[in-house]
Motif scaffolding. Structure first.
Motif, PDB file in Angstrom:
ATOM      1  N   CYS A 114      50.238  25.408  16.529  1.00 48.54           N
ATOM      2  CA  CYS A 114      51.343  24.314  17.246  1.00 48.54           C
ATOM      3  C   CYS A 114      52.389  25.253  16.763  1.00 48.54           C
ATOM      4  CB  CYS A 114      50.856  23.396  17.098  1.00 48.54           C
ATOM      5  SG  CYS A 114      49.450  23.041  17.431  1.00 48.54           S
ATOM      6  N   ARG A 115      52.913  25.196  15.363  1.00 52.47           N
ATOM      7  CA  ARG A 115      54.478  25.632  15.067  1.00 52.47           C
ATOM      8  C   ARG A 115      54.990  26.758  15.658  1.00 52.47           C
ATOM      9  NH1 ARG A 115      54.463  24.063   8.416  1.00 52.47           N
ATOM     10  NH2 ARG A 115      53.619  22.420   8.113  1.00 52.47           N
ATOM     11  N   GLN A 116      54.227  27.494  15.603  1.00 54.97           N
ATOM     12  CA  GLN A 116      55.125  28.765  16.712  1.00 54.97           C
ATOM     13  C   GLN A 116      54.534  28.639  17.873  1.00 54.97           C
ATOM     14  OE1 GLN A 116      55.958  32.245  15.131  1.00 54.97           O
ATOM     15  NE2 GLN A 116      56.255  32.017  17.644  1.00 54.97           N
ATOM     16  N   SER A 117      54.456  27.359  18.436  1.00 53.16           N
ATOM     17  CA  SER A 117      54.404  26.937  20.211  1.00 53.16           C
ATOM     18  C   SER A 117      55.571  26.250  20.168  1.00 53.16           C
ATOM     19  CB  SER A 117      52.930  26.772  20.708  1.00 53.16           C
ATOM     20  OG  SER A 117      51.882  27.658  20.135  1.00 53.16           O
ATOM     21  N   ILE A 118      55.454  24.845  19.290  1.00 55.03           N
ATOM     22  CA  ILE A 118      57.050  24.085  18.927  1.00 55.03           C
ATOM     23  C   ILE A 118      58.012  25.388  19.375  1.00 55.03           C
ATOM     24  CG2 ILE A 118      58.036  22.298  18.064  1.00 55.03           C
ATOM     25  CD1 ILE A 118      55.399  21.705  17.630  1.00 55.03           C
ATOM     26  N   ALA A 119      58.156  26.389  18.240  1.00 52.61           N
ATOM     27  CA  ALA A 119      59.454  27.329  17.612  1.00 52.61           C
ATOM     28  C   ALA A 119      59.783  27.866  19.107  1.00 52.61           C
ATOM     29  CB  ALA A 119      59.135  28.204  16.729  1.00 52.61           C
ATOM     30  N   GLU A 120      59.386  28.448  20.046  1.00 55.66           N
ATOM     31  CA  GLU A 120      59.332  28.759  21.231  1.00 55.66           C
ATOM     32  C   GLU A 120      59.550  28.253  22.099  1.00 55.66           C
ATOM     33  OE1 GLU A 120      58.899  32.101  23.814  1.00 55.66           O
ATOM     34  OE2 GLU A 120      58.301  31.800  22.081  1.00 55.66           O
ATOM     35  N   TYR A 121      59.781  26.717  22.424  1.00 58.99           N
ATOM     36  CA  TYR A 121      60.552  25.942  23.199  1.00 58.99           C
ATOM     37  C   TYR A 121      61.993  25.875  21.788  1.00 58.99           C
ATOM     38  CZ  TYR A 121      56.762  25.365  26.052  1.00 58.99           C
ATOM     39  OH  TYR A 121      56.071  26.205  27.298  1.00 58.99           O
ATOM     40  N   GLU A 122      61.732  25.200  21.062  1.00 55.34           N
ATOM     41  CA  GLU A 122      62.868  24.487  20.121  1.00 55.34           C
ATOM     42  C   GLU A 122      64.196  26.133  20.791  1.00 55.34           C
ATOM     43  OE1 GLU A 122      63.293  22.456  16.544  1.00 55.34           O
ATOM     44  OE2 GLU A 122      63.697  24.559  15.660  1.00 55.34           O
ATOM     45  N   LYS A 124      64.136  27.998  22.885  1.00 53.95           N
ATOM     46  CA  LYS A 124      64.149  28.392  24.821  1.00 53.95           C
ATOM     47  C   LYS A 124      65.229  27.267  24.828  1.00 53.95           C
ATOM     48  CE  LYS A 124      61.699  26.834  28.728  1.00 53.95           C
ATOM     49  NZ  LYS A 124      61.700  25.455  29.024  1.00 53.95           N
ATOM     50  N   GLN A 125      65.342  26.067  24.296  1.00 55.70           N
ATOM     51  CA  GLN A 125      66.180  25.028  24.874  1.00 55.70           C
ATOM     52  C   GLN A 125      67.405  25.032  23.760  1.00 55.70           C
ATOM     53  OE1 GLN A 125      63.285  21.049  24.814  1.00 55.70           O
ATOM     54  NE2 GLN A 125      64.014  21.932  22.280  1.00 55.70           N
ATOM     55  N   ASP A 126      67.535  25.779  22.523  1.00 59.22           N
ATOM     56  CA  ASP A 126      68.133  25.974  21.916  1.00 59.22           C
ATOM     57  C   ASP A 126      69.319  24.304  21.249  1.00 59.22           C
ATOM     58  OD1 ASP A 126      70.081  27.474  20.581  1.00 59.22           O
ATOM     59  OD2 ASP A 126      71.899  27.457  21.811  1.00 59.22           O
ATOM     60  N   VAL A 127      68.123  23.912  21.091  1.00 64.80           N
ATOM     61  CA  VAL A 127      68.238  22.297  20.925  1.00 64.80           C
ATOM     62  C   VAL A 127      66.577  21.921  19.676  1.00 64.80           C
ATOM     63  CG1 VAL A 127      68.305  19.768  21.593  1.00 64.80           C
ATOM     64  CG2 VAL A 127      69.609  21.398  22.517  1.00 64.80           C
ATOM     65  N   PRO A 128      67.244  21.801  18.790  1.00 64.69           N
ATOM     66  CA  PRO A 128      66.358  21.497  17.668  1.00 64.69           C
ATOM     67  C   PRO A 128      65.862  20.317  18.249  1.00 64.69           C
ATOM     68  CG  PRO A 128      67.957  21.040  16.484  1.00 64.69           C
ATOM     69  CD  PRO A 128      69.133  21.557  17.848  1.00 64.69           C
ATOM     70  N   ILE A 129      64.083  20.243  18.177  1.00 64.26           N
ATOM     71  CA  ILE A 129      63.221  19.600  18.098  1.00 64.26           C
ATOM     72  C   ILE A 129      63.043  17.960  16.986  1.00 64.26           C
ATOM     73  CG2 ILE A 129      60.582  18.959  19.263  1.00 64.26           C
ATOM     74  CD1 ILE A 129      60.978  21.282  20.297  1.00 64.26           C
ATOM     75  N   GLU A 130      62.883  17.249  16.195  1.00 62.21           N
ATOM     76  CA  GLU A 130      63.187  16.338  15.780  1.00 62.21           C
ATOM     77  C   GLU A 130      61.522  15.985  15.425  1.00 62.21           C
ATOM     78  OE1 GLU A 130      65.131  12.904  15.441  1.00 62.21           O
ATOM     79  OE2 GLU A 130      66.934  13.414  15.892  1.00 62.21           O
ATOM     80  N   SER A 145      64.473  20.171  12.233  1.00 62.07           N
ATOM     81  CA  SER A 145      63.798  20.985  13.110  1.00 62.07           C
ATOM     82  C   SER A 145      62.858  21.716  12.525  1.00 62.07           C
ATOM     83  CB  SER A 145      65.282  22.071  13.091  1.00 62.07           C
ATOM     84  OG  SER A 145      64.626  23.086  13.362  1.00 62.07           O
ATOM     85  N   LEU A 146      62.096  22.569  13.892  1.00 62.37           N
ATOM     86  CA  LEU A 146      61.046  23.297  13.519  1.00 62.37           C
ATOM     87  C   LEU A 146      60.639  23.672  12.282  1.00 62.37           C
ATOM     88  CD1 LEU A 146      59.027  25.825  14.247  1.00 62.37           C
ATOM     89  CD2 LEU A 146      58.214  23.604  13.600  1.00 62.37           C
ATOM     90  N   GLN A 147      62.170  24.518  12.360  1.00 62.20           N
ATOM     91  CA  GLN A 147      62.794  25.810  11.770  1.00 62.20           C
ATOM     92  C   GLN A 147      62.781  24.851  10.089  1.00 62.20           C
ATOM     93  OE1 GLN A 147      65.686  28.604  12.350  1.00 62.20           O
ATOM     94  NE2 GLN A 147      65.396  27.799  14.460  1.00 62.20           N
ATOM     95  N   ASN A 148      62.075  23.864   9.496  1.00 63.37           N
ATOM     96  CA  ASN A 148      62.247  23.565   8.466  1.00 63.37           C
ATOM     97  C   ASN A 148      60.659  23.627   7.328  1.00 63.37           C
ATOM     98  OD1 ASN A 148      64.917  22.780   7.651  1.00 63.37           O
ATOM     99  ND2 ASN A 148      64.606  20.484   8.467  1.00 63.37           N
ATOM    100  N   ILE A 149      59.827  23.908   8.872  1.00 61.88           N
ATOM    101  CA  ILE A 149      58.058  23.543   8.294  1.00 61.88           C
ATOM    102  C   ILE A 149      58.085  24.925   8.783  1.00 61.88           C
ATOM    103  CG2 ILE A 149      58.174  21.307   8.405  1.00 61.88           C
ATOM    104  CD1 ILE A 149      56.399  21.439  10.971  1.00 61.88           C
ATOM    105  N   LEU A 150      58.785  25.989   9.159  1.00 66.50           N
ATOM    106  CA  LEU A 150      58.142  27.337   9.609  1.00 66.50           C
ATOM    107  C   LEU A 150      59.671  28.849   9.216  1.00 66.50           C
ATOM    108  CD1 LEU A 150      56.342  28.721  10.579  1.00 66.50           C
ATOM    109  CD2 LEU A 150      56.718  28.778  12.877  1.00 66.50           C
ATOM    110  N   PRO A 151      60.003  28.422   7.934  1.00 64.72           N
ATOM    111  CA  PRO A 151      60.422  29.451   7.651  1.00 64.72           C
ATOM    112  C   PRO A 151      60.520  31.041   8.369  1.00 64.72           C
ATOM    113  CG  PRO A 151      59.869  29.070   5.544  1.00 64.72           C
ATOM    114  CD  PRO A 151      59.428  28.256   6.883  1.00 64.72           C
TER     115      PRO A 151
END
Length: 159
Positions: A114-122, A124-130, A145-151
């Motif tokens: 799920c982290r990888q899938s969320i990362a794809e959309y983050e 794609k849209q160039d906007v962080p997802i809270e 941002s997803l990047q906080n939990i998937l460095p």
């Protein structure tokens, strides 16, 4: 040898700390969790995903006797949102998870897939997802941002 230090910042909320919009998302995530189909794991997950067009998409985990064929609640929500509202940006995702036989207190973050899938959309849209995540009750963790939990995320730039 050189070392790299990676820092993650997670905010810890209580229900009282949430904004009205976030409280509504939490309630919709609980509603979605009640619709989970989890006859094998008995572990239910619900998601409410706020889009920039004001739509809230719900998702719940959907299991299958052929385990890899099921989907997590997070991917159900983001894939539906991506298919139904391809131009909308995903702003906030609220996740609640707990076994059916007890109220889990520990916040449960998205799994690796799920982290990888969320990362794809983050990306794609160039906007962080809270991301807000919790058990059935207790503290709520928030990542900006997803990047906080998937460095060190793998994305299109790695291809």
């Amino acid at each position: 040898m050189k070392q790299i230090t990676i820092n993650t910042v997670i905010s810890v909320y209580s229900k009282e700390d949430l904004s009205p919009i976030e409280t509504d998302l939490m309630e919709q995530a609980f509603e979605a969790r009640s619709k989970a189909y989890a006859p094998y794991s008995k572990f239910t997950v619900g998601v409410a995903l706020l889009l920039d067009n004001g739509v809230v998409v719900q998702g719940s985990n959907q299991e299958n006797a052929a385990y890899p064929s099921g989907l997590c609640a997070e991917r159900v929500a983001i894939f539906y949102a991506g298919a139904k509202y391809p131009d909308a940006k995903m702003l906030k995702m609220f996740i609640t998870a707990s076994p059916m036989d007890r109220d889990l207190v520990e916040p449960i973050p998205p799994c690796g897939s799920c982290r990888q899938s969320i990362a794809e959309y983050e990306f794609k849209q160039d906007v962080p997802i809270e991301l807000f995540f919790m058990g059935a009750k207790g503290p709520i963790y928030k990542s900006d941002s997803l990047q906080n939990i998937l460095p060190l995320v793998f994305d299109k730039n790695n291809l």
